[in-house]
Each structure stands twice: as C-alpha cells, then as structure tokens.
Design a protein around this motif. Structure first.
Motif, short mmCIF file in Angstrom:
data_model
loop_
_atom_site.label_atom_id
_atom_site.label_comp_id
_atom_site.label_asym_id
_atom_site.label_seq_id
_atom_site.Cartn_x
_atom_site.Cartn_y
_atom_site.Cartn_z
N SER A 1 -2.92 -4.53 -9.13
CA SER A 1 -2.41 -3.22 -8.74
C SER A 1 -3.23 -2.12 -9.39
O SER A 1 -3.73 -2.27 -10.51
CB SER A 1 -0.95 -3.06 -9.18
OG SER A 1 -0.14 -4.09 -8.64
N ALA A 2 -3.35 -0.99 -8.66
CA ALA A 2 -4.11 0.14 -9.20
C ALA A 2 -3.65 1.43 -8.53
O ALA A 2 -3.31 1.43 -7.35
CB ALA A 2 -5.60 -0.06 -8.97
N PRO A 3 -3.63 2.52 -9.28
CA PRO A 3 -3.30 3.82 -8.69
C PRO A 3 -4.45 4.32 -7.82
O PRO A 3 -5.62 4.05 -8.11
CB PRO A 3 -3.10 4.72 -9.91
CG PRO A 3 -3.86 4.08 -11.00
CD PRO A 3 -3.84 2.60 -10.73
N LEU B 1 0.85 -1.19 0.00
CA LEU B 1 0.00 0.00 0.00
C LEU B 1 0.88 1.24 0.00
O LEU B 1 1.17 1.84 1.04
CB LEU B 1 -0.93 -0.02 1.21
CG LEU B 1 -1.82 -1.28 1.33
CD1 LEU B 1 -2.70 -1.21 2.56
CD2 LEU B 1 -2.65 -1.49 0.07
N GLY B 2 1.38 1.57 -1.19
CA GLY B 2 2.22 2.74 -1.33
C GLY B 2 3.63 2.58 -0.83
O GLY B 2 4.33 3.58 -0.61
N VAL C 1 -8.80 3.85 -7.70
CA VAL C 1 -9.49 3.24 -6.56
C VAL C 1 -8.65 3.46 -5.31
O VAL C 1 -7.42 3.52 -5.38
CB VAL C 1 -9.73 1.72 -6.74
CG1 VAL C 1 -10.70 1.45 -7.88
CG2 VAL C 1 -8.43 0.98 -6.98
N SER C 2 -9.31 3.55 -4.18
CA SER C 2 -8.59 3.70 -2.92
C SER C 2 -8.02 2.35 -2.49
O SER C 2 -8.39 1.30 -3.03
CB SER C 2 -9.54 4.21 -1.84
OG SER C 2 -10.52 3.22 -1.53
N ALA C 3 -7.13 2.39 -1.50
CA ALA C 3 -6.57 1.14 -0.97
C ALA C 3 -7.68 0.25 -0.42
O ALA C 3 -7.67 -0.97 -0.60
CB ALA C 3 -5.55 1.45 0.12
N GLY C 4 -8.65 0.86 0.26
CA GLY C 4 -9.76 0.09 0.81
C GLY C 4 -10.59 -0.58 -0.27
O GLY C 4 -10.99 -1.75 -0.13
N GLU C 5 -10.84 0.13 -1.36
CA GLU C 5 -11.60 -0.45 -2.47
C GLU C 5 -10.82 -1.58 -3.13
O GLU C 5 -11.40 -2.60 -3.53
CB GLU C 5 -11.92 0.64 -3.49
CG GLU C 5 -12.95 1.65 -3.00
CD GLU C 5 -13.09 2.85 -3.92
OE1 GLU C 5 -14.20 3.37 -4.02
OE2 GLU C 5 -12.07 3.25 -4.54
N LEU C 6 -9.51 -1.43 -3.23
CA LEU C 6 -8.70 -2.50 -3.82
C LEU C 6 -8.72 -3.75 -2.94
O LEU C 6 -8.79 -4.88 -3.43
CB LEU C 6 -7.26 -2.02 -4.02
CG LEU C 6 -6.36 -2.95 -4.83
CD1 LEU C 6 -6.83 -3.05 -6.28
CD2 LEU C 6 -4.91 -2.49 -4.79
N LEU C 7 -8.67 -3.56 -1.63
CA LEU C 7 -8.68 -4.69 -0.70
C LEU C 7 -9.99 -5.46 -0.78
O LEU C 7 -10.03 -6.65 -0.43
CB LEU C 7 -8.43 -4.21 0.72
CG LEU C 7 -6.98 -3.87 1.06
CD1 LEU C 7 -6.88 -3.17 2.41
CD2 LEU C 7 -6.12 -5.12 1.05
N GLU C 8 -11.04 -4.82 -1.23
CA GLU C 8 -12.32 -5.53 -1.38
C GLU C 8 -12.24 -6.60 -2.47
O GLU C 8 -13.07 -7.51 -2.53
CB GLU C 8 -13.43 -4.53 -1.72
CG GLU C 8 -13.79 -3.61 -0.56
CD GLU C 8 -14.84 -2.58 -0.94
OE1 GLU C 8 -15.34 -2.62 -2.09
OE2 GLU C 8 -15.20 -1.75 -0.07
N LEU C 9 -11.22 -6.49 -3.32
CA LEU C 9 -11.02 -7.48 -4.38
C LEU C 9 -10.24 -8.71 -3.90
O LEU C 9 -10.05 -9.65 -4.67
CB LEU C 9 -10.27 -6.86 -5.56
CG LEU C 9 -10.97 -5.71 -6.29
CD1 LEU C 9 -10.04 -5.14 -7.35
CD2 LEU C 9 -12.27 -6.18 -6.90
N ILE D 1 0.54 3.95 -5.87
CA ILE D 1 0.12 2.63 -6.33
C ILE D 1 -0.12 1.70 -5.15
O ILE D 1 0.73 1.57 -4.25
CB ILE D 1 1.18 2.00 -7.26
CG1 ILE D 1 1.42 2.89 -8.47
CG2 ILE D 1 0.73 0.61 -7.71
CD1 ILE D 1 0.27 3.02 -9.42
N ASN D 2 -1.26 1.03 -5.17
CA ASN D 2 -1.58 0.02 -4.17
C ASN D 2 -1.71 -1.35 -4.85
O ASN D 2 -2.04 -1.42 -6.04
CB ASN D 2 -2.87 0.36 -3.45
CG ASN D 2 -2.77 1.66 -2.68
OD1 ASN D 2 -1.82 1.85 -1.92
ND2 ASN D 2 -3.73 2.56 -2.87
N CYS D 3 -1.46 -2.39 -4.09
CA CYS D 3 -1.41 -3.73 -4.66
C CYS D 3 -1.84 -4.76 -3.63
O CYS D 3 -1.53 -4.64 -2.44
CB CYS D 3 0.03 -4.00 -5.13
SG CYS D 3 0.30 -5.62 -5.79
N VAL D 4 -2.54 -5.80 -4.10
CA VAL D 4 -2.90 -6.93 -3.25
C VAL D 4 -2.64 -8.21 -4.02
O VAL D 4 -2.90 -8.29 -5.22
CB VAL D 4 -4.38 -6.84 -2.79
CG1 VAL D 4 -5.33 -6.83 -4.00
CG2 VAL D 4 -4.74 -7.98 -1.85
#
Length: 254
Positions: free
Chosen positions: A214-216, A186-187, A220-228, A193-196
């Motif tokens: 990964s997404a900037p 997460l940055g 999407v926010s880090a929280g939205e990415l973590l939902e994936l 850039i955030n990544c899971v």
C-alpha cells in the motif's frame, strides 16, 4: 539405513495413486518381496499404511492425521515475515499480511514504509472488508454459496466515492479477483491510499492468507503501484511455496 528410509518413503507416492499389493510395491521399489514386506510391516505398525482385507495396502489414517497436525501448527506469519521485509526493502512501501477469521479479515503483520506518511492500519485490527485488497482475495477464494451468504450480511459503508456499496457490486468484484488471482483497492477505503495484493496459498491450493503493498498517492500513483504487481505476486508465491513445503527452483538446481 538411509537406503531403507529412502525405500520406505518411496512407497508412499505409490500408495497415493491407490491401493497396491505386495508384488506391485516390490516391483516399484525394485526389491525382493521379502524386503518390501518388511518395509510395509514397519509402516503398518506406525499407522502410515493400512493393509486391507484383500491384502492390498493403502495410506493409513495416521499419515493424514500427522499432515493435518503439521498444517495446523504452521505459523504463516513467521514464514511470511522475512519475505514481507524483503518486499518492503525493495519498494519502500507499507506491506501487510492478513487472514480470514469468522466474519472478519484481520491484519496479522505489517512492515511500515520508509517515508514519513503512515497508514492507520494496525496488527490485530480488522480491515475494511468490503474494499481492502486482502479481504477481496480471501473472500474470493471461498465457495460461491459462502461468498454470497457473506456478501448479503455485510454492511457497505461509503468511505469514499470509489467504495463498493452493495452486495451485487461486491460479488462482481470477488468474481473478478477470483479469475485474475490478484486484487486492488484504489482509493476505496481511503481516498489517498492505493493497494495491490496477492493470495498466499496452502498445500491444497486454498488461500490461507493474503498480502498487499500500500502507498499514498502523494508518493506513487495508482498506475505506478500496479507496476509492482509482478513483484507482489512473486513474493506471495514464494511464501506459498515455503508454507507448503515446496523446494524453491534455485535450491533444486545442482
């Protein structure tokens, strides 16, 4: 002929439990001893089973050699790519696949995002090993002594304020990843850039690769990415099953 093959293959799980004599094999197959002996002799001739001096049979070294050769010839990228494309289509985000080679973690596949913003990662390029989610997953899977040795010889550049900057923090992060079975960046490498990610495992349960989304943060926010994360983990499990030769549940159902 198919019944003969079926019976011969049914011997292998029995011998995987330990050496067995002719009577035990015949009883397991539900056949006469003479039938079981013919099957065992054929398997013995091909090195698939071995007859011990006490007249019991065990799995032969040829079987293990074939299994090892098959694993070595598996192309995890070829197997994973359709799954990565499907995940990319479902999320719109950049998807990576990486492997650990010697002291580097390298990207071996990448599916670009749908939006104009592009990441600088490239196939064949090493990842930021102390911060990338795929690197954490692959190193976390190593035995503790090996993890510690690698952590001690790494450099810890401060890419951003969130970067991991020493071996103690890195080992703590690897322990966390090992326990939970997934990883994030997460940055830590690039501020924006955030990544899971999740591991791709082989037949022995060890991580053979790692994949990530990964997404900037402007998308999407880090929280939205973590939902994936559940979708990412299901994708990694599907790749693992195919790589390991497991039949998906939906294909097993009549």
């Amino acid at each position: 002929m198919s019944q003969t093959v079926d019976r011969a293959l049914s011997i292998l799980p029995l011998l995987a439990e330990g050496p067995a004599n002719l009577e035990q094999v015949a009883n397991r197959l539900g056949v006469h001893k003479s039938t079981a002996l013919r099957l065992l002799r054929t398997l013995h001739e091909h090195g698939i089973v071995h007859r011990q001096p006490d007249q019991r049979y065990r799995l032969g070294t040829r079987l293990f050699a074939l299994a090892q050769q098959a694993v070595e010839n598996l192309d995890v990228r070829e197997i994973a790519h359709p799954h990565l494309v499907e995940l990319n289509a479902a999320t719109g985000h950049t998807v990576h696949l990486a492997v650990h080679e010697e002291d580097e973690v390298l990207y071996i596949d990448k599916v670009e995002s749908r939006y104009p913003v592009r990441m600088y990662s490239r196939i064949g390029k090493p990842v930021a090993i102390t911060n990338a989610a795929v690197a954490k997953l692959l190193l976390a899977d190593l035995p503790e002594q090996e993890r510690r040795a690698i952590a001690q010889r790494l450099d810890y550049p401060r890419y951003t304020a969130r970067s991991i900057t020493d071996a103690t923090a890195f080992l703590a992060e690897l322990a966390k990843v090992r326990e939970q079975g997934w990883a994030t960046d997460l940055g830590g490498h690039e501020e924006s850039i955030n990544c899971v990610g999740a591991p791709v495992r082989g037949p022995d349960g060890r991580a053979v690769a790692a994949m990530s989304v990964s997404a900037p943060n402007v998308v999407v926010s880090a929280g939205e990415l973590l939902e994936l994360l559940p979708l990412v983990r299901r994708t990694a499990e599907a790749i693992s099953d195919e790589y390991s030769g497991k039949t998906p549940e939906k294909e097993r159902q009549p």
